[in-house]
Design a protein around this motif. Structure first.
Motif, PDB file in Angstrom:
ATOM      1  N   GLU A   1       1.730   0.644  12.491  1.00  0.00           N
ATOM      2  CA  GLU A   1       2.934   0.788  11.406  1.00  0.00           C
ATOM      3  C   GLU A   1       2.805  -0.852  10.421  1.00  0.00           C
ATOM      4  O   GLU A   1       2.929  -0.612   8.927  1.00  0.00           O
ATOM      5  N   MET A   2       2.119  -2.311  10.538  1.00  0.00           N
ATOM      6  CA  MET A   2       1.512  -2.611   9.709  1.00  0.00           C
ATOM      7  C   MET A   2       0.784  -2.409   9.110  1.00  0.00           C
ATOM      8  O   MET A   2       0.420  -3.351   7.281  1.00  0.00           O
ATOM      9  N   LYS A   3      -0.332  -2.121   8.703  1.00  0.00           N
ATOM     10  CA  LYS A   3      -1.750  -1.998   8.437  1.00  0.00           C
ATOM     11  C   LYS A   3      -1.051  -0.498   7.433  1.00  0.00           C
ATOM     12  O   LYS A   3      -1.183  -0.277   5.961  1.00  0.00           O
ATOM     13  N   ARG A   4       0.384   0.055   7.629  1.00  0.00           N
ATOM     14  CA  ARG A   4       0.749   1.541   6.847  1.00  0.00           C
ATOM     15  C   ARG A   4       1.038   0.204   6.453  1.00  0.00           C
ATOM     16  O   ARG A   4       1.020   0.775   4.721  1.00  0.00           O
ATOM     17  N   ALA A   5       2.067  -0.653   6.157  1.00  0.00           N
ATOM     18  CA  ALA A   5       2.877  -0.999   4.995  1.00  0.00           C
ATOM     19  C   ALA A   5       1.831  -1.395   4.870  1.00  0.00           C
ATOM     20  O   ALA A   5       1.973  -1.625   3.406  1.00  0.00           O
ATOM     21  N   TRP A   6       0.813  -2.597   4.555  1.00  0.00           N
ATOM     22  CA  TRP A   6       0.231  -3.495   3.852  1.00  0.00           C
ATOM     23  C   TRP A   6      -0.844  -2.330   2.762  1.00  0.00           C
ATOM     24  O   TRP A   6      -1.101  -3.105   1.651  1.00  0.00           O
ATOM     25  N   LYS A   7      -1.325  -1.248   2.869  1.00  0.00           N
ATOM     26  CA  LYS A   7      -1.619  -0.096   2.315  1.00  0.00           C
ATOM     27  C   LYS A   7      -0.823   0.559   1.085  1.00  0.00           C
ATOM     28  O   LYS A   7      -1.100  -0.055  -0.176  1.00  0.00           O
ATOM     29  N   GLU A   8       0.471   0.512   2.110  1.00  0.00           N
ATOM     30  CA  GLU A   8       1.323   0.465   0.758  1.00  0.00           C
ATOM     31  C   GLU A   8       1.701  -0.714  -0.286  1.00  0.00           C
ATOM     32  O   GLU A   8       2.296  -0.516  -1.220  1.00  0.00           O
ATOM     33  N   ILE A   9       1.651  -1.680  -0.220  1.00  0.00           N
ATOM     34  CA  ILE A   9       2.456  -2.586  -0.724  1.00  0.00           C
ATOM     35  C   ILE A   9       0.244  -3.224  -1.965  1.00  0.00           C
ATOM     36  O   ILE A   9       0.963  -3.417  -2.748  1.00  0.00           O
ATOM     37  N   LYS A  10      -0.312  -2.859  -1.267  1.00  0.00           N
ATOM     38  CA  LYS A  10      -1.582  -2.509  -1.869  1.00  0.00           C
ATOM     39  C   LYS A  10      -1.552  -1.466  -2.697  1.00  0.00           C
ATOM     40  O   LYS A  10      -2.385  -2.171  -4.887  1.00  0.00           O
ATOM     41  N   GLN A  11      -0.611  -0.585  -3.394  1.00  0.00           N
ATOM     42  CA  GLN A  11      -0.705   0.040  -3.636  1.00  0.00           C
ATOM     43  C   GLN A  11       0.375  -0.266  -4.911  1.00  0.00           C
ATOM     44  O   GLN A  11       1.061   1.070  -6.122  1.00  0.00           O
ATOM     45  N   HIS A  12       1.676  -0.318  -5.075  1.00  0.00           N
ATOM     46  CA  HIS A  12       2.613  -0.967  -5.161  1.00  0.00           C
ATOM     47  C   HIS A  12       3.002  -1.111  -6.389  1.00  0.00           C
ATOM     48  O   HIS A  12       1.722  -1.486  -6.914  1.00  0.00           O
ATOM     49  N   PRO A  13       3.308  -0.596  -7.470  1.00  0.00           N
ATOM     50  CA  PRO A  13       2.927  -0.254  -9.590  1.00  0.00           C
ATOM     51  C   PRO A  13       3.291  -2.105  -9.475  1.00  0.00           C
ATOM     52  O   PRO A  13       2.134  -2.149 -10.685  1.00  0.00           O
ATOM     53  N   GLN A  14       3.949  -2.358  -9.338  1.00  0.00           N
ATOM     54  CA  GLN A  14       4.412  -3.740  -9.666  1.00  0.00           C
ATOM     55  C   GLN A  14       3.453  -5.606  -8.484  1.00  0.00           C
ATOM     56  O   GLN A  14       3.135  -5.631  -9.006  1.00  0.00           O
ATOM     57  N   VAL A  15       2.566  -4.736  -7.919  1.00  0.00           N
ATOM     58  CA  VAL A  15       1.155  -5.450  -7.091  1.00  0.00           C
ATOM     59  C   VAL A  15      -0.288  -5.639  -7.688  1.00  0.00           C
ATOM     60  O   VAL A  15      -0.404  -4.077  -8.465  1.00  0.00           O
ATOM     61  N   MET A  16      -0.256  -6.591  -7.960  1.00  0.00           N
ATOM     62  CA  MET A  16      -1.410  -6.562  -9.285  1.00  0.00           C
ATOM     63  C   MET A  16      -2.795  -7.009  -8.523  1.00  0.00           C
ATOM     64  O   MET A  16      -4.320  -6.698  -8.913  1.00  0.00           O
ATOM     65  N   GLN A  17      -2.957  -7.925  -7.681  1.00  0.00           N
ATOM     66  CA  GLN A  17      -3.873  -8.454  -6.631  1.00  0.00           C
ATOM     67  C   GLN A  17      -3.681  -8.615  -5.595  1.00  0.00           C
ATOM     68  O   GLN A  17      -2.323  -8.863  -5.424  1.00  0.00           O
ATOM     69  N   THR A  18      -4.745  -8.391  -4.698  1.00  0.00           N
ATOM     70  CA  THR A  18      -4.566  -9.005  -3.320  1.00  0.00           C
ATOM     71  C   THR A  18      -5.264  -9.577  -2.841  1.00  0.00           C
ATOM     72  O   THR A  18      -6.671  -8.971  -3.154  1.00  0.00           O
ATOM     73  N   VAL A  19      -5.082  -9.952  -1.853  1.00  0.00           N
ATOM     74  CA  VAL A  19      -6.842 -10.714  -1.209  1.00  0.00           C
ATOM     75  C   VAL A  19      -6.124 -10.657   0.590  1.00  0.00           C
ATOM     76  O   VAL A  19      -5.376 -10.581   1.422  1.00  0.00           O
ATOM     77  N   ASP A  20      -7.466  -9.706   1.241  1.00  0.00           N
ATOM     78  CA  ASP A  20      -7.042  -9.691   2.889  1.00  0.00           C
ATOM     79  C   ASP A  20      -8.115 -10.781   3.500  1.00  0.00           C
ATOM     80  O   ASP A  20      -9.262 -10.655   2.956  1.00  0.00           O
ATOM     81  N   LEU A  21      -7.307 -11.351   4.209  1.00  0.00           N
ATOM     82  CA  LEU A  21      -8.355 -12.339   5.064  1.00  0.00           C
ATOM     83  C   LEU A  21      -7.788 -11.856   6.648  1.00  0.00           C
ATOM     84  O   LEU A  21      -7.981 -13.002   7.681  1.00  0.00           O
ATOM     85  N   PHE A  22      -7.312 -10.859   6.620  1.00  0.00           N
ATOM     86  CA  PHE A  22      -6.832 -10.405   8.243  1.00  0.00           C
ATOM     87  C   PHE A  22      -6.208 -10.401   8.403  1.00  0.00           C
ATOM     88  O   PHE A  22      -5.492  -9.438   8.849  1.00  0.00           O
ATOM     89  N   PHE A  23      -5.641 -12.239   9.020  1.00  0.00           N
ATOM     90  CA  PHE A  23      -5.006 -11.740   9.724  1.00  0.00           C
ATOM     91  C   PHE A  23      -3.297 -12.599   8.535  1.00  0.00           C
ATOM     92  O   PHE A  23      -2.406 -12.312   9.048  1.00  0.00           O
ATOM     93  N   VAL A  24      -3.617 -12.277   7.556  1.00  0.00           N
ATOM     94  CA  VAL A  24      -2.864 -12.437   6.718  1.00  0.00           C
ATOM     95  C   VAL A  24      -3.417 -11.570   5.369  1.00  0.00           C
ATOM     96  O   VAL A  24      -4.372 -11.991   5.132  1.00  0.00           O
ATOM     97  N   GLY A  25      -2.370 -11.374   4.401  1.00  0.00           N
ATOM     98  CA  GLY A  25      -2.876 -11.095   3.139  1.00  0.00           C
ATOM     99  C   GLY A  25      -1.902 -11.311   1.863  1.00  0.00           C
ATOM    100  O   GLY A  25      -1.056 -12.289   2.294  1.00  0.00           O
TER     101      GLY A  25
END
Length: 261
Positions: free
Chosen positions: A220-244
């Motif tokens: 569920e959290m992986k799905r949430a992170w994937k959708e957050i990255k795709q959200h139109p208002q989100v411009m940059q993301t950094v995946d550090l594994f334990f936090v994003g």
């Protein structure tokens, strides 16, 4: 999620992650060099880690009300403070990362969605004593211990909001002009995580910083992170594994980074 699945995800992360020389965005380059990989020491680290040691030795029994996804290791309602500290607090590495992020971006209004005993919150408070920090906890007995810890460290700027986050978050957001920094650690399920994220979007701005905890904790959290990255208002993301890390800087291209940390 099983520990084997988490380990497999971590190996995949390590294969994808790259270091400083592979980062071409000036903003991310500077963030990586001066914040993520900063290896200097701050006196605040010692104060919070002294608190952690005390919590890890605290044998008090608490009646726990768990409104989130719950602990993977603690299922009983009666829990010792030391067991809560061991299972719920972010490690020193990530608590200190949050400290450096606050120290770097200097936010004025900070939301901490998931107080627990207040160890991680204390890192936020130590980094920015001039800020307004709102931290949210659903269990009254755990909240009481957290308040004792804030008082011990002299973190007068931290306000603890008690109650179900589904009710208290929106109410508190209505009381602030904008949200500069948010740490999401309140519920590790897809639907609540996305609800809290979208609710906080109503007060974000160009330079807001959102930090999502445990982005590989479950399917569920992986799905949430994937959708957050795709959200139109989100411009940059950094995946550090334990936090994003989530940024909204419209002056820069939409990019997603997986960085070694």
């Amino acid at each position: 999620m099983s520990s084997l699945r988490l380990a497999a995800d971590y190996l995949l992360y390590r294969k994808r992650a790259f270091k400083l020389h592979g980062v071409h965005s000036p903003f991310i380059f500077d963030l990586y060099h001066n914040v993520l990989m900063h290896d200097g020491h701050f006196p605040a680290y010692d104060r919070v880690e002294t608190l952690r040691v005390a919590m890890l030795q605290d044998n008090r029994q608490l009646q726990v009300t768990d409104l989130g996804a719950g602990s993977k290791t603690l299922r009983q309602r009666q829990r010792k403070v030391k067991d809560i500290a061991r299972s719920s607090a972010k490690t020193a590495k990530y608590g200190q990362l949050l400290f450096r992020l606050i120290n770097y971006f200097q936010p004025q209004t900070i939301f901490d969605l998931g107080t627990s005993l207040g160890i991680t919150t204390s890192y936020l408070g130590e980094a920015r004593r001039e800020a307004e920090i709102y931290t949210f906890e659903g269990c009254p007995n755990i909240a009481k211990v957290a308040c004792e810890n804030f008082s011990q460290l002299g973190l007068k700027q931290v306000q603890l909001i008690k109650g179900d986050l589904s009710d208290t978050l929106e109410e508190q957001l209505q009381q602030v002009a904008q949200l500069d920094f948010a740490f999401f650690d309140g519920n590790h399920r897809y639907t609540p995580t996305m609800k809290y994220f979208k609710t906080c979007l109503t007060k974000k701005h160009e330079h807001s910083v959102f930090v999502m905890d445990d982005i590989y904790w479950s399917g569920e959290m992986k799905r949430a992170w994937k959708e957050i990255k795709q959200h139109p208002q989100v411009m940059q993301t950094v995946d550090l594994f334990f936090v994003g890390l989530v940024f909204f800087r419209t002056t820069q291209p939409k990019e997603h980074f997986t960085l070694s940390f």
